[in-house]
Design a protein around this motif. Structure first.
Motif, PDB file in Angstrom:
ATOM      1  N   ARG A  66       0.876  -1.286   0.069  1.00  0.00           N
ATOM      2  CA  ARG A  66      -0.092  -0.086  -0.015  1.00  0.00           C
ATOM      3  C   ARG A  66       0.868   1.180  -0.253  1.00  0.00           C
ATOM      4  N   GLU A  67       2.129   1.063  -0.059  1.00  0.00           N
ATOM      5  CA  GLU A  67       2.999   2.167   0.107  1.00  0.00           C
ATOM      6  C   GLU A  67       2.882   3.150  -1.070  1.00  0.00           C
ATOM      7  N   PRO A  68       2.752   4.380  -1.093  1.00  0.00           N
ATOM      8  CA  PRO A  68       2.335   5.204  -2.078  1.00  0.00           C
ATOM      9  C   PRO A  68       4.008   4.983  -2.949  1.00  0.00           C
ATOM     10  N   GLY A  69       3.777   4.934  -4.433  1.00  0.00           N
ATOM     11  CA  GLY A  69       4.580   4.909  -5.317  1.00  0.00           C
ATOM     12  C   GLY A  69       5.661   3.591  -5.200  1.00  0.00           C
ATOM     13  N   ILE A  70       4.803   2.617  -4.602  1.00  0.00           N
ATOM     14  CA  ILE A  70       5.700   1.066  -4.627  1.00  0.00           C
ATOM     15  C   ILE A  70       5.619   0.658  -5.997  1.00  0.00           C
ATOM     16  N   ASP A  71       4.704   0.697  -6.718  1.00  0.00           N
ATOM     17  CA  ASP A  71       4.674   0.049  -7.986  1.00  0.00           C
ATOM     18  C   ASP A  71       5.853   0.431  -8.803  1.00  0.00           C
TER      19      ASP A  71
END
Length: 266
Positions: A66-71
């Motif tokens: 769920r961490e922003p920008g992880i993808d």
């Protein structure tokens, strides 16, 4: 055989650090960092998010997915660089700049009033050694090579130079403002010392704050040192110039310690 350069891979929210360059903040971190090939580090606050180990990716926070920008960070991690190293320098988008300015009560009129250009973050940066505080110093390839040559030439002349800081992200710059605001400073006061997020030369990986042993960092007294006299005489030979002399048009105080590489960044 030439070794591969150590690179900081950059995404809008997360930095990908090569192993061996980050300090452990707990025993658990130490065990993971000692084996990590790559460490994912949140840009907003420096939190370690995950370590890439020989057996796979090990989360260092809960709910990593769920961490922003992880993808984007994982895609960067999984995309191998060409054998010859990174291609021509690329930059990250500036699409979130207005959000950062609005958090400080600023808008695009700041750019017109300060006459400072927008500075995008590089998509990757080169390891340029360690700074005064034994932290990794990241610069563009051209600036890193020029800094190392400049420092070596100064040493031959008996002058010691050290780096105080190099590359800084937009998020890190915003954090500087937020910490100073929490201490009671006003935005207008901070802007005389720090450019707004998106407008600092440090974002581009070509700017350095330079000091000399025994001298406090980022103080006007640096101009009275042998190191400053040497830089005035020789920095231009290596592609560096002092960005904020007295009476500069940007509203920034005199900064004899701040030098920027303006040669090819190749």
């Amino acid at each position: 055989m030439r070794t591969a350069p150590r690179l900081l891979l950059n995404t809008p929210d997360i930095e990908l650090w090569p192993g061996g360059l980050l300090r452990a903040r707990s025993n658990h971190d130490a065990r993971l960092l000692s084996r990590a090939r790559t460490v994912l580090r949140r840009k907003r606050d420096g939190r370690y998010l995950a370590a890439q180990l020989p057996e796979g990716l090990m989360p260092m926070v809960e709910r990593l997915a769920r961490e922003p920008g992880i993808d984007a960070a994982l895609q960067c991690l999984e995309t191998p660089l060409p054998r010859g190293g990174p291609p021509a320098q690329a930059s990250l988008p500036l699409d979130r700049l207005n959000q950062r300015l609005q958090r400080l009560g600023l808008d695009q009129r700041y750019a017109a009033g300060s006459d400072l250009p927008l500075v995008a973050e590089p998509a990757w940066l080169h390891f340029a050694g360690l700074d005064r505080y034994r932290r990794a110093l990241w610069l563009t390839r051209g600036a890193a090579r020029a800094w190392q040559r400049l420092r070596a030439a100064a040493a031959v002349d008996g002058v010691a130079l050290d780096a105080i800081s190099g590359y800084r992200s937009h998020d890190y710059q915003l954090g500087i403002f937020e910490r100073k605001l929490a201490r009671g400073l006003r935005v207008a006061e901070i802007l005389t010392v720090n450019a707004a997020p998106g407008y600092s030369e440090h974002h581009g990986g070509n700017a350095l704050d330079i000091g000399t042993p025994g001298e406090p960092p980022a103080e006007e007294s640096f101009e009275r040192t042998a190191a400053f006299a040497w830089l005035q005489a020789h920095a231009g030979e290596f592609g560096f110039h002092m960005s904020y002399p007295r009476g500069n048009p940007h509203g920034i105080v005199y900064e004899p310690w701040h030098w920027c590489f303006s040669g090819p960044t190749g």
